[in-house]
Design a protein around this motif. Structure first.
Motif, mmCIF file in Angstrom:
data_model
loop_
_atom_site.group_PDB
_atom_site.id
_atom_site.type_symbol
_atom_site.label_atom_id
_atom_site.label_comp_id
_atom_site.label_asym_id
_atom_site.label_seq_id
_atom_site.Cartn_x
_atom_site.Cartn_y
_atom_site.Cartn_z
ATOM 1 N N LEU B 290 0.096 9.144 6.362
ATOM 2 C CA LEU B 290 -0.205 8.189 5.296
ATOM 3 C C LEU B 290 0.655 6.926 5.463
ATOM 4 O O LEU B 290 0.191 5.808 5.232
ATOM 5 C CB LEU B 290 0.085 8.851 3.945
ATOM 6 C CG LEU B 290 -0.626 8.259 2.724
ATOM 7 C CD1 LEU B 290 -2.124 8.285 2.914
ATOM 8 C CD2 LEU B 290 -0.210 9.049 1.482
ATOM 9 N N SER B 291 1.915 7.164 5.888
ATOM 10 C CA SER B 291 2.794 6.018 6.137
ATOM 11 C C SER B 291 2.179 5.100 7.182
ATOM 12 O O SER B 291 2.202 3.877 7.039
ATOM 13 C CB SER B 291 4.151 6.490 6.652
ATOM 14 O OG SER B 291 4.768 7.321 5.707
ATOM 15 N N GLY B 292 1.637 5.710 8.234
ATOM 16 C CA GLY B 292 1.022 4.907 9.293
ATOM 17 C C GLY B 292 -0.162 4.119 8.761
ATOM 18 O O GLY B 292 -0.279 2.913 9.000
ATOM 19 N N GLY B 295 1.107 1.535 6.057
ATOM 20 C CA GLY B 295 1.972 0.511 6.642
ATOM 21 C C GLY B 295 1.197 -0.466 7.503
ATOM 22 O O GLY B 295 1.299 -1.686 7.319
ATOM 23 N N PHE B 296 0.375 0.077 8.442
ATOM 24 C CA PHE B 296 -0.361 -0.827 9.330
ATOM 25 C C PHE B 296 -1.413 -1.613 8.568
ATOM 26 O O PHE B 296 -1.688 -2.759 8.884
ATOM 27 C CB PHE B 296 -0.986 -0.035 10.488
ATOM 28 C CG PHE B 296 -0.002 0.246 11.578
ATOM 29 C CD1 PHE B 296 0.490 -0.803 12.351
ATOM 30 C CD2 PHE B 296 0.442 1.524 11.837
ATOM 31 C CE1 PHE B 296 1.400 -0.552 13.360
ATOM 32 C CE2 PHE B 296 1.355 1.769 12.834
ATOM 33 C CZ PHE B 296 1.842 0.737 13.603
ATOM 34 N N LYS B 298 -1.160 -2.635 5.497
ATOM 35 C CA LYS B 298 -0.437 -3.717 4.810
ATOM 36 C C LYS B 298 -0.112 -4.843 5.793
ATOM 37 O O LYS B 298 -0.318 -6.027 5.483
ATOM 38 C CB LYS B 298 0.857 -3.139 4.215
ATOM 39 C CG LYS B 298 1.734 -4.151 3.477
ATOM 40 C CD LYS B 298 1.331 -4.275 2.021
ATOM 41 C CE LYS B 298 2.102 -5.370 1.274
ATOM 42 N NZ LYS B 298 3.465 -5.005 0.948
ATOM 43 N N LEU B 299 0.363 -4.437 7.003
ATOM 44 C CA LEU B 299 0.696 -5.458 8.001
ATOM 45 C C LEU B 299 -0.536 -6.264 8.365
ATOM 46 O O LEU B 299 -0.500 -7.489 8.428
ATOM 47 C CB LEU B 299 1.270 -4.781 9.253
ATOM 48 C CG LEU B 299 2.709 -4.294 9.175
ATOM 49 C CD1 LEU B 299 3.111 -3.646 10.494
ATOM 50 C CD2 LEU B 299 3.655 -5.438 8.854
ATOM 51 N N THR B 302 -1.391 -8.658 5.567
ATOM 52 C CA THR B 302 -0.461 -9.726 5.167
ATOM 53 C C THR B 302 0.048 -10.565 6.322
ATOM 54 O O THR B 302 0.618 -11.623 6.082
ATOM 55 C CB THR B 302 0.748 -9.137 4.439
ATOM 56 O OG1 THR B 302 1.375 -8.187 5.313
ATOM 57 C CG2 THR B 302 0.351 -8.453 3.138
ATOM 58 N N ARG B 303 -0.092 -10.101 7.547
ATOM 59 C CA ARG B 303 0.455 -10.896 8.649
ATOM 60 C C ARG B 303 -0.629 -11.240 9.665
ATOM 61 O O ARG B 303 -1.690 -10.613 9.705
ATOM 62 C CB ARG B 303 1.600 -10.134 9.329
ATOM 63 C CG ARG B 303 2.744 -9.868 8.366
ATOM 64 C CD ARG B 303 3.902 -9.184 9.074
ATOM 65 N NE ARG B 303 4.820 -8.619 8.068
ATOM 66 C CZ ARG B 303 5.899 -7.913 8.392
ATOM 67 N NH1 ARG B 303 6.177 -7.659 9.647
ATOM 68 N NH2 ARG B 303 6.692 -7.451 7.430
ATOM 69 N N HIS B 312 -5.291 -2.661 18.402
ATOM 70 C CA HIS B 312 -4.357 -1.554 18.665
ATOM 71 C C HIS B 312 -3.894 -0.906 17.347
ATOM 72 O O HIS B 312 -3.928 0.326 17.186
ATOM 73 C CB HIS B 312 -3.153 -2.084 19.443
ATOM 74 C CG HIS B 312 -2.083 -1.058 19.686
ATOM 75 N ND1 HIS B 312 -2.299 0.089 20.411
ATOM 76 C CD2 HIS B 312 -0.783 -1.014 19.268
ATOM 77 C CE1 HIS B 312 -1.193 0.795 20.455
ATOM 78 N NE2 HIS B 312 -0.245 0.141 19.753
ATOM 79 N N TYR B 313 -3.490 -1.749 16.399
ATOM 80 C CA TYR B 313 -3.022 -1.228 15.102
ATOM 81 C C TYR B 313 -4.140 -0.482 14.373
ATOM 82 O O TYR B 313 -3.933 0.588 13.792
ATOM 83 C CB TYR B 313 -2.488 -2.376 14.227
ATOM 84 C CG TYR B 313 -1.135 -2.909 14.693
ATOM 85 C CD1 TYR B 313 -0.401 -2.272 15.697
ATOM 86 C CD2 TYR B 313 -0.605 -4.070 14.119
ATOM 87 C CE1 TYR B 313 0.820 -2.798 16.117
ATOM 88 C CE2 TYR B 313 0.622 -4.596 14.524
ATOM 89 C CZ TYR B 313 1.332 -3.946 15.536
ATOM 90 O OH TYR B 313 2.516 -4.444 15.942
ATOM 91 N N ILE B 316 -4.425 2.884 15.659
ATOM 92 C CA ILE B 316 -3.416 3.799 15.108
ATOM 93 C C ILE B 316 -3.813 4.237 13.701
ATOM 94 O O ILE B 316 -3.751 5.422 13.359
ATOM 95 C CB ILE B 316 -2.034 3.109 15.091
ATOM 96 C CG1 ILE B 316 -1.571 2.819 16.532
ATOM 97 C CG2 ILE B 316 -1.019 3.996 14.373
ATOM 98 C CD1 ILE B 316 -0.260 2.061 16.599
ATOM 99 N N GLN B 320 -4.313 8.082 12.596
ATOM 100 C CA GLN B 320 -3.525 8.672 11.504
ATOM 101 C C GLN B 320 -4.432 9.155 10.376
ATOM 102 O O GLN B 320 -4.201 10.197 9.775
ATOM 103 C CB GLN B 320 -2.504 7.656 10.970
ATOM 104 C CG GLN B 320 -1.457 7.221 11.997
ATOM 105 C CD GLN B 320 -0.566 8.372 12.414
ATOM 106 O OE1 GLN B 320 -0.107 9.139 11.588
ATOM 107 N NE2 GLN B 320 -0.363 8.519 13.709
#
Lengths: 122, 515
Positions: B290-292, B295-296, B298-299, B302-303, B312-313, B316, B320
């Motif tokens: 869940l963190s993966g 986290g990805f 959100k990234l 936002t970025r 790639h992200y 992942i 996950q």
């Protein structure tokens, strides 16, 4: 380029190591370990400015890694940020000498801010 | 003897007691009757003596009056003489009657009565007639000679009789006294014997009944107080023995039931603990992927990233999310195992294809491991649920990788062996400690994996075994701690299976469509 800080990331899950790297963006040297023993070896080798440590690590658990780091005369002052899914270990982790406790899942921006804060304080 | 019932023993003891008491009474009565007889004989003896004296004095009276008349010639002697002679037969009868029961005096009595009768017939009568005829001289001569002789003879006879009678009486008295003493002794002895027997009987009852019953009562009290290991000593005859045996059997089953309950309780507690451990494990295991994902995501939101990094992200995040999904499926499988329901869909499945598919998937997961497949190109057909069999193979691959944390080679072989498909997955990992090998298939059991930080739910092998067994196959392993582990599965080959299932029409269309 000389003031680049070194960050040691210890997590057995490659995806999470990559997430941490991506969260902190460029500007750091990253050293990575997927188990506790490797983490200690790397820490002695690179003498990082901050350690990001998972608790559930193969071969040597995160709490034990933390304790050995604290007991090491060269590495004892390095701030350690523990990042784990075991929320109920917060008190133990802080008592064992961790500078920060972050629970999984974590916010990438909050992690970035925490690391920056730790590096500034050091 | 031990098997004789208590009831019979008591009856037997009572009977013995009754016999002894009865015997003593009979002996006592016999002794008393002996004594009584002796006394009666004594009395008869006295009677005989008295009767002899009476006869003797009658005879002497007759002689005295006869002589008086013969020598004086006076008639006044006659009435007395005649009265005595008249009394004589009766007196003789009396004497005979009284002495008849005394055979030892028979001869003497016979001699006396004969002598007295002869005296009366041959002497007294003729002499009196002579005197009455006034031939006094002849009468006096006869009296002087024959009379004196006869009387003397009679007197001697009586003397002998009295002496013998006195001896007899003395003997009888002695014998009567002896018998009386004997009777008293017998009575005392019998009384003592009966008392002793009653005492013995009472003692026996107390020992064989009261004591075991008391012990049983104490045992029951201790048992009730919770000492379930309490047993009675196996003693006591008949019913008492049955009582103690039944008591011990009861205590035995109580103890067994108690131990079973405690064991069930312990298992329940264990299973509760395991479940609570599972909840922790589940939450932890879910949080990592869940963190993966979070986290990805959100990234990415936002970025800014270039398209390659973004792709790639996203890859992942996808992996996950899939892992999350797999975990949830595992937990659901456990529910299904516990409720005993597994889909039994049967299709013709080529195990070789499954192995190659899964190997491709898992070789992407770890750069440190090499998956070496030795699987024949010819089909390895089994009848079963392909998704479930894929799950088993994936679990074995994943374990082989997880439990060889330093990387290495995972060797996979598969072949037809005696009508069955046998798959082996070998790793050079940490192995399974011998002490934990028996628990490896237990739900939620995770060996030392939890402590050493190897992730997992402790469910994979339990689920795998259930799947393999529901396919009529078996799963097992050979492992040495520190050297590695080889897991194997054997599934019945599809040819045999399809033959056996000819009669089940529900399965046949499915087989055809997959062909």
């Amino acid at each position: 380029m000389e003031d680049r800080k070194t960050i040691l990331i210890c997590d057995d899950e490659p995806a999470l190591r990559e997430l941490i790297r991506a969260s902190l963006e460029d500007g750091y040297f990253f050293a990575e370990a997927s188990d506790g023993l490797t983490a200690l070896e790397l820490a002695r080798e690179v003498e990082p400015d901050v350690v990001i440590l998972d608790l559930m690590l193969p071969r040597l658990g995160g709490l034990e890694v933390l304790a050995r780091l604290r007991a090491d005369e060269h590495l004892g002052d390095i701030p350690v940020l523990v990042i784990t899914a075991w929320n109920e270990t917060r008190e133990d982790v802080l008592a064992a000498g961790a500078a920060e406790f972050t629970s999984k899942p974590f916010d990438p921006d909050a992690l970035k801010a925490s690391i920056e804060r730790l590096l500034e304080a050091a | 003897m031990r098997r004789l019932s208590l009831q019979r023993r008591m009856v037997a003891a009572s009977a013995v007691l009754a016999l002894v008491v009865g015997g003593v009474f009979i002996a006592l009565i016999l002794a008393l009757s002996d004594m009584h007889e002796a006394r009666a004989q004594e009395a008869r003896s006295k009677q005989a003596t008295a009767s002899a004296f009476a006869l003797q004095s009658l005879v002497l009276d007759i002689e005295r009056n006869l002589r008086g008349y013969v020598f004086s010639g006076q008639r006044e002697f006659l009435p007395t003489y005649e009265r005595s002679v008249r009394q004589l037969p009766k007196s003789l009868d009396d004497f005979e009657a009284v002495t008849r029961s005394e055979p030892r005096q028979g001869e003497q009595v016979q001699f006396l009565t004969d002598s007295i009768r002869l005296y009366e017939d041959e002497y007294a009568g003729p002499v009196l007639n002579l005197a009455k005829d006034r031939r006094l001289g002849a009468a006096r001569d006869a009296a002087k000679q024959e009379g004196a002789f006869r009387i003397n003879q009679i007197q001697n006879g009586f003397k002998k009789f009295h002496r013998a009678e006195a001896d007899l009486t003395k003997n009888r008295q002695r014998s009567a006294d002896a018998k009386a003493t004997h009777a008293i002794e017998l009575g005392v002895a019998g009384l003592a014997l009966s008392s002793a027997l009653i005492l013995l009987f009472g003692f026996y009852l107390a020992r064989s009944i009261a004591r075991p019953v008391r012990e049983a009562a104490e045992g029951a009290t201790e048992l009730a107080a919770g000492d379930l290991s309490r047993r009675l000593s196996q003693s006591g005859p008949g019913e008492i023995g049955e009582l103690t045996t039944a008591f011990n059997r009861m205590a035995e089953s109580l103890q067994r039931a108690h131990e079973e309950l405690e064991e069930q309780n312990r298992q329940l507690r264990d299973s509760e603990r395991l479940k609570s451990d599972l909840v922790n494990t589940v939450s932890h295991e879910l949080r990592t992927p869940l963190s993966g994902v979070l986290g990805f995501t959100k990234l990415l939101l936002t970025r800014e990233f270039d398209s390659e990094t973004r792709r790639h992200y996203l890859g992942i995040v996808d992996a996950q999310a899939r892992r999350l999904s797999d975990l949830i499926n595992d937990f659901l499988d456990v529910r299904k195992i516990e409720e005993g329901r597994f889909e039994r869909a049967r299709e013709l499945v080529d195990v070789g294809v499954l192995l190659r598919d899964e190997a491709t998937l898992y070789s992407l997961q770890s750069q440190d491991h090499e998956l070496a497949l030795a699987v024949p190109q010819t089909p390895l057909p089994v009848l079963g649920n392909p998704d479930r069999l894929r799950q088993v193979i994936g679990n074995l691959f994943s374990n082989a990788i997880k439990y060889s944390p330093h990387g290495g080679r995972v060797e996979v072989t598969a072949e037809m062996q005696g009508g069955a498909v046998r798959v082996e997955v070998h790793d050079d990992g940490i192995g399974i400690p011998a002490a934990q090998q028996s628990q490896i298939f237990t739900k939620f059991f995770r060996a030392e994996a939890a402590a050493s930080g190897i992730p997992g739910t402790g469910l994979g092998l339990a689920v795998s075994r259930d799947i393999v067994e529901s396919h009529g196959g078996q799963i097992g392993f050979v492992s040495t701690e520190g050297e590695g582990t080889t897991f194997f599965i054997e599934l019945p080959g599809a040819d045999g299976a399809s033959d056996q299932r000819q009669g089940n029409p529900a399965d046949r269309p499915k087989e055809r469509t997959t062909r």
